[in-house]
Design a protein around this motif. Sequence first.
Motif, PDB file in Angstrom:
ATOM      1  N   TYR A  98      32.368  32.507  38.956  1.00  0.00           N
ATOM      2  CA  TYR A  98      33.160  33.598  37.141  1.00  0.00           C
ATOM      3  C   TYR A  98      31.495  34.173  36.862  1.00  0.00           C
ATOM      4  N   THR A  99      31.839  35.576  36.238  1.00  0.00           N
ATOM      5  CA  THR A  99      31.023  36.426  35.600  1.00  0.00           C
ATOM      6  C   THR A  99      31.486  36.903  34.763  1.00  0.00           C
ATOM      7  N   GLU A 100      30.841  38.323  34.159  1.00  0.00           N
ATOM      8  CA  GLU A 100      30.993  39.077  32.903  1.00  0.00           C
ATOM      9  C   GLU A 100      31.576  40.368  33.968  1.00  0.00           C
ATOM     10  N   ALA A 101      32.509  40.971  33.858  1.00  0.00           N
ATOM     11  CA  ALA A 101      33.227  42.468  34.394  1.00  0.00           C
ATOM     12  C   ALA A 101      31.776  43.586  33.950  1.00  0.00           C
ATOM     13  N   ASP A 102      31.619  44.682  34.784  1.00  0.00           N
ATOM     14  CA  ASP A 102      31.124  46.258  34.138  1.00  0.00           C
ATOM     15  C   ASP A 102      32.452  46.828  33.669  1.00  0.00           C
ATOM     16  N   MET A 103      33.744  46.717  33.704  1.00  0.00           N
ATOM     17  CA  MET A 103      34.430  47.475  32.878  1.00  0.00           C
ATOM     18  C   MET A 103      34.886  46.212  32.072  1.00  0.00           C
ATOM     19  N   ASP A 104      34.681  45.946  30.619  1.00  0.00           N
ATOM     20  CA  ASP A 104      35.844  44.845  29.965  1.00  0.00           C
ATOM     21  C   ASP A 104      37.579  45.424  30.056  1.00  0.00           C
ATOM     22  N   LEU A 105      38.307  44.848  30.205  1.00  0.00           N
ATOM     23  CA  LEU A 105      39.259  45.142  29.099  1.00  0.00           C
ATOM     24  C   LEU A 105      40.041  43.944  28.592  1.00  0.00           C
ATOM     25  N   SER A 106      39.491  42.560  29.028  1.00  0.00           N
ATOM     26  CA  SER A 106      40.136  41.468  27.491  1.00  0.00           C
ATOM     27  C   SER A 106      39.671  40.568  27.798  1.00  0.00           C
ATOM     28  N   ASN A 107      38.786  39.252  26.931  1.00  0.00           N
ATOM     29  CA  ASN A 107      38.165  38.490  27.079  1.00  0.00           C
ATOM     30  C   ASN A 107      36.673  38.750  27.011  1.00  0.00           C
ATOM     31  N   GLY A 108      35.722  40.049  26.470  1.00  0.00           N
ATOM     32  CA  GLY A 108      34.397  40.645  26.969  1.00  0.00           C
ATOM     33  C   GLY A 108      34.233  40.284  28.010  1.00  0.00           C
ATOM     34  N   GLY A 109      35.553  40.417  28.500  1.00  0.00           N
ATOM     35  CA  GLY A 109      35.300  40.856  30.758  1.00  0.00           C
ATOM     36  C   GLY A 109      34.766  40.132  31.128  1.00  0.00           C
ATOM     37  N   TRP A 110      34.456  38.707  31.024  1.00  0.00           N
ATOM     38  CA  TRP A 110      34.463  37.740  31.196  1.00  0.00           C
ATOM     39  C   TRP A 110      35.528  36.287  31.563  1.00  0.00           C
ATOM     40  N   GLY A 111      35.358  36.368  33.113  1.00  0.00           N
ATOM     41  CA  GLY A 111      36.746  35.311  33.636  1.00  0.00           C
ATOM     42  C   GLY A 111      35.675  35.638  35.305  1.00  0.00           C
ATOM     43  N   PHE A 112      37.046  35.192  36.088  1.00  0.00           N
ATOM     44  CA  PHE A 112      36.472  34.757  37.712  1.00  0.00           C
ATOM     45  C   PHE A 112      37.215  35.499  38.470  1.00  0.00           C
ATOM     46  N   VAL A 113      36.353  35.837  39.505  1.00  0.00           N
ATOM     47  CA  VAL A 113      36.571  36.859  40.777  1.00  0.00           C
ATOM     48  C   VAL A 113      36.971  35.759  41.437  1.00  0.00           C
ATOM     49  N   LYS A 114      38.208  36.219  43.218  1.00  0.00           N
ATOM     50  CA  LYS A 114      38.173  36.128  43.853  1.00  0.00           C
ATOM     51  C   LYS A 114      37.115  35.478  44.409  1.00  0.00           C
ATOM     52  N   ASP A 115      36.955  34.507  45.811  1.00  0.00           N
ATOM     53  CA  ASP A 115      36.085  34.176  46.291  1.00  0.00           C
ATOM     54  C   ASP A 115      36.132  35.591  47.166  1.00  0.00           C
ATOM     55  N   SER A 116      36.930  35.683  47.319  1.00  0.00           N
ATOM     56  CA  SER A 116      36.975  36.294  48.988  1.00  0.00           C
ATOM     57  C   SER A 116      36.669  37.930  48.758  1.00  0.00           C
ATOM     58  N   ASP A 117      36.555  38.308  47.013  1.00  0.00           N
ATOM     59  CA  ASP A 117      35.830  39.342  46.955  1.00  0.00           C
ATOM     60  C   ASP A 117      34.611  39.805  47.129  1.00  0.00           C
ATOM     61  N   ILE A 118      33.535  37.752  47.527  1.00  0.00           N
ATOM     62  CA  ILE A 118      32.283  38.198  47.307  1.00  0.00           C
ATOM     63  C   ILE A 118      31.631  37.689  48.597  1.00  0.00           C
ATOM     64  N   TYR A 119      30.728  38.829  49.308  1.00  0.00           N
ATOM     65  CA  TYR A 119      30.393  38.296  50.366  1.00  0.00           C
ATOM     66  C   TYR A 119      29.493  37.686  51.075  1.00  0.00           C
ATOM     67  N   SER A 120      28.497  37.203  49.542  1.00  0.00           N
ATOM     68  CA  SER A 120      27.763  36.450  49.578  1.00  0.00           C
ATOM     69  C   SER A 120      28.314  34.724  49.698  1.00  0.00           C
ATOM     70  N   GLU A 121      27.785  34.089  50.716  1.00  0.00           N
ATOM     71  CA  GLU A 121      28.352  32.562  50.484  1.00  0.00           C
ATOM     72  C   GLU A 121      28.140  32.112  49.144  1.00  0.00           C
ATOM     73  N   THR A 122      28.608  31.563  48.473  1.00  0.00           N
ATOM     74  CA  THR A 122      28.795  30.870  47.654  1.00  0.00           C
ATOM     75  C   THR A 122      28.939  29.177  46.905  1.00  0.00           C
ATOM     76  N   ASN A 123      28.661  28.949  48.130  1.00  0.00           N
ATOM     77  CA  ASN A 123      28.216  27.415  48.333  1.00  0.00           C
ATOM     78  C   ASN A 123      26.931  26.910  47.233  1.00  0.00           C
ATOM     79  N   PRO A 124      26.060  27.889  47.470  1.00  0.00           N
ATOM     80  CA  PRO A 124      24.874  27.216  46.758  1.00  0.00           C
ATOM     81  C   PRO A 124      25.160  27.557  45.086  1.00  0.00           C
ATOM     82  N   LEU A 125      25.986  28.275  44.545  1.00  0.00           N
ATOM     83  CA  LEU A 125      26.488  28.314  43.131  1.00  0.00           C
ATOM     84  C   LEU A 125      26.942  27.076  42.461  1.00  0.00           C
ATOM     85  N   PRO A 126      26.303  27.034  41.187  1.00  0.00           N
ATOM     86  CA  PRO A 126      26.522  25.068  40.458  1.00  0.00           C
ATOM     87  C   PRO A 126      28.092  25.062  40.053  1.00  0.00           C
ATOM     88  N   LYS A 127      28.502  24.181  40.530  1.00  0.00           N
ATOM     89  CA  LYS A 127      29.778  23.633  39.770  1.00  0.00           C
ATOM     90  C   LYS A 127      30.103  24.358  38.796  1.00  0.00           C
TER      91      LYS A 127
END
Length: 128
Positions: A98-127
């Motif tokens: 879950y994050t906020e987009a740099d370029m907003d198209l709808s929903n104020g830019g808030w939404g979800f990014v596929k984990d495969s688009d994140i290079y860093s390991e995301t296990n430490p993020l809270p649920k």
Amino acid sequence: MKTMTSRRSLKLTLGAVAGAAVLVGTMTTSASAGPPYFPTCYTTSGTTHWYCSNLPGAEVEWAGRPAGYLLSDFNFFLCRYEGDPTGGGGPHPNRWIYTEADMDLSNGGWGFVKDSDIYSETNPLPKC
């Protein structure tokens, strides 16, 4: 005399083109270095933001539709959600971040990014 002027003009033009090529090459090299790559997402004390290296141009989705795009290769994220398959594979094929987009198209830019688009390991993020 006209030939001398033409040659001189040609030399000046070629010199300007060569100089521009060197300048563009230098700018490209510097720009491609970008911020450092972080193998694991991290946070600082007193904040809910987690910072991760990500794919520039990654789509941020909300309810199956584009909410915006991440423009840089380093962004903040708030939490992770295990849900529907992302279609992106990787070590967490059902994980969304879950994050906020740099370029907003709808929903104020808030939404979800596929984990495969994140290079860093995301296990430490809270649920979420």
